[in-house]
Design a protein around this motif. Sequence first.
Motif, PDB file in Angstrom:
ATOM      1  N   ARG A   1      41.986  39.426  45.785  1.00  0.00           N
ATOM      2  CA  ARG A   1      41.411  39.205  44.453  1.00  0.00           C
ATOM      3  C   ARG A   1      42.381  39.652  43.363  1.00  0.00           C
ATOM      4  O   ARG A   1      42.562  38.955  42.351  1.00  0.00           O
ATOM      5  CB  ARG A   1      40.093  39.960  44.322  1.00  0.00           C
ATOM      6  CG  ARG A   1      39.463  39.840  42.917  1.00  0.00           C
ATOM      7  CD  ARG A   1      38.200  40.684  42.793  1.00  0.00           C
ATOM      8  NE  ARG A   1      38.443  42.079  43.124  1.00  0.00           N
ATOM      9  CZ  ARG A   1      39.023  42.959  42.289  1.00  0.00           C
ATOM     10  NH1 ARG A   1      39.423  42.565  41.084  1.00  0.00           N
ATOM     11  NH2 ARG A   1      39.196  44.210  42.659  1.00  0.00           N
TER      12      ARG A   1
ATOM     13  N   SER B   1      39.925  42.811  48.357  1.00  0.00           N
ATOM     14  CA  SER B   1      40.296  43.387  47.064  1.00  0.00           C
ATOM     15  C   SER B   1      41.748  43.076  46.717  1.00  0.00           C
ATOM     16  O   SER B   1      42.074  42.733  45.571  1.00  0.00           O
ATOM     17  CB  SER B   1      40.080  44.903  47.073  1.00  0.00           C
ATOM     18  OG  SER B   1      40.551  45.490  45.871  1.00  0.00           O
TER      19      SER B   1
ATOM     20  N   THR C   1      43.635  36.935  40.659  1.00  0.00           N
ATOM     21  CA  THR C   1      43.243  37.032  39.254  1.00  0.00           C
ATOM     22  C   THR C   1      44.443  37.325  38.350  1.00  0.00           C
ATOM     23  O   THR C   1      44.428  36.968  37.169  1.00  0.00           O
ATOM     24  CB  THR C   1      42.175  38.119  39.050  1.00  0.00           C
ATOM     25  OG1 THR C   1      42.644  39.373  39.556  1.00  0.00           O
ATOM     26  CG2 THR C   1      40.877  37.743  39.755  1.00  0.00           C
TER      27      THR C   1
ATOM     28  N   HIS D   1      39.648  27.040  38.489  1.00  0.00           N
ATOM     29  CA  HIS D   1      38.236  26.895  38.156  1.00  0.00           C
ATOM     30  C   HIS D   1      37.931  25.400  38.085  1.00  0.00           C
ATOM     31  O   HIS D   1      38.830  24.576  38.348  1.00  0.00           O
ATOM     32  CB  HIS D   1      37.932  27.602  36.827  1.00  0.00           C
ATOM     33  CG  HIS D   1      38.935  27.312  35.746  1.00  0.00           C
ATOM     34  ND1 HIS D   1      39.002  26.093  35.093  1.00  0.00           N
ATOM     35  CD2 HIS D   1      39.926  28.079  35.214  1.00  0.00           C
ATOM     36  CE1 HIS D   1      39.974  26.113  34.204  1.00  0.00           C
ATOM     37  NE2 HIS D   1      40.561  27.293  34.252  1.00  0.00           N
TER      38      HIS D   1
ATOM     39  N   GLY E   1      35.875  39.143  45.738  1.00  0.00           N
ATOM     40  CA  GLY E   1      34.714  39.454  44.919  1.00  0.00           C
ATOM     41  C   GLY E   1      34.790  38.762  43.574  1.00  0.00           C
ATOM     42  O   GLY E   1      35.536  37.792  43.388  1.00  0.00           O
ATOM     43  N   ASP E   2      34.010  39.253  42.620  1.00  0.00           N
ATOM     44  CA  ASP E   2      33.983  38.659  41.287  1.00  0.00           C
ATOM     45  C   ASP E   2      35.321  38.844  40.577  1.00  0.00           C
ATOM     46  O   ASP E   2      36.027  39.827  40.789  1.00  0.00           O
ATOM     47  CB  ASP E   2      32.878  39.299  40.446  1.00  0.00           C
ATOM     48  CG  ASP E   2      31.494  39.023  41.008  1.00  0.00           C
ATOM     49  OD1 ASP E   2      31.372  38.109  41.846  1.00  0.00           O
ATOM     50  OD2 ASP E   2      30.547  39.733  40.620  1.00  0.00           O
ATOM     51  N   GLY E   3      35.639  37.905  39.696  1.00  0.00           N
ATOM     52  CA  GLY E   3      36.868  38.007  38.920  1.00  0.00           C
ATOM     53  C   GLY E   3      37.093  36.755  38.098  1.00  0.00           C
ATOM     54  O   GLY E   3      36.424  35.734  38.289  1.00  0.00           O
ATOM     55  N   ARG E   4      38.039  36.826  37.186  1.00  0.00           N
ATOM     56  CA  ARG E   4      38.434  35.669  36.373  1.00  0.00           C
ATOM     57  C   ARG E   4      39.680  35.058  37.010  1.00  0.00           C
ATOM     58  O   ARG E   4      40.788  35.584  36.862  1.00  0.00           O
ATOM     59  CB  ARG E   4      38.703  36.086  34.931  1.00  0.00           C
ATOM     60  CG  ARG E   4      37.452  36.592  34.213  1.00  0.00           C
ATOM     61  CD  ARG E   4      37.771  37.000  32.778  1.00  0.00           C
ATOM     62  NE  ARG E   4      38.264  35.866  31.982  1.00  0.00           N
ATOM     63  CZ  ARG E   4      37.488  35.004  31.342  1.00  0.00           C
ATOM     64  NH1 ARG E   4      36.166  35.130  31.409  1.00  0.00           N
ATOM     65  NH2 ARG E   4      38.007  34.027  30.640  1.00  0.00           N
TER      66      ARG E   4
ATOM     67  N   ARG F   1      33.487  40.027  51.846  1.00  0.00           N
ATOM     68  CA  ARG F   1      33.803  38.612  51.665  1.00  0.00           C
ATOM     69  C   ARG F   1      35.281  38.437  51.312  1.00  0.00           C
ATOM     70  O   ARG F   1      35.986  39.399  51.027  1.00  0.00           O
ATOM     71  CB  ARG F   1      32.934  38.009  50.558  1.00  0.00           C
ATOM     72  CG  ARG F   1      31.471  37.824  50.958  1.00  0.00           C
ATOM     73  CD  ARG F   1      30.718  37.091  49.854  1.00  0.00           C
ATOM     74  NE  ARG F   1      29.329  36.857  50.205  1.00  0.00           N
ATOM     75  CZ  ARG F   1      28.892  35.812  50.875  1.00  0.00           C
ATOM     76  NH1 ARG F   1      29.742  34.883  51.272  1.00  0.00           N
ATOM     77  NH2 ARG F   1      27.607  35.669  51.149  1.00  0.00           N
TER      78      ARG F   1
END
Length: 229
Positions: free
Chosen positions: A163, A160, A167, A200, A193-196, A190
């Motif tokens: 991340r 966290s 981000t 990319h 996690g998910d994020g922008r 992991r």
Amino acid sequence: MTTRPYVLLSCAMSIDGYIDDATTERLLLSNDDDLDRVDAIRAGCDAIMVGAATVRRDDPRLLVRSERRRAERVARGLPPSPVKVTVTGSGDLDPRARFFTVGDGLKLVYCPTGVVDKAREQVGAVSTVVDAGEPATPEAVVADLAGRGVTRLMVEGGGSMHRQFLTAGLADELHLVVAPFFVGDGRAPRFVGDGRFPWHPGRRARVVEVRQIGDVVLTRYALSDRCPA
């Protein structure tokens, strides 16, 4: 305006991207040579940060282990180990954790405005609790650290915390170590996690080093122009 600290993220993970397993025991992902490399990086930083969940789960000491490196820091007029930093959203921290009880250096606890009183009640006697706003953000934390003279910050986890820094675009360098095994358990944490994320398919991070260290592999990524080649 004070320049924000140089931020280096460090993480070890399994081949399938896990930073731990789902048991209560800590999963060892690095080997002795890699842990010594991490120790050398710690010795070159002003502060080391982990999230409060990592303090609770892993009970890390966050100290420079090498006696020689500690002595070299002292000879330069620095404390033996960097400042310890954690960030908590709940204020739920145990003052008996090794983060607080091991080492004589400064310990900083950043938290949202709404839990400052709780955090000070729990760990105010063994650390400096800092109001990081509502909500507490990585930007607020690094700004305060810069004001305290921190020029180089190492963020060791967990997922966290990594991340949030990634981000927010606040990471200058990433050291990612891959251990030669799989965890294969969706209950385990992991790397992130998910994020922008700022990196990319249209904006790739720059690889500046790939190195085998015994049975693990280190990849070092430049995430900003501040990262040396």
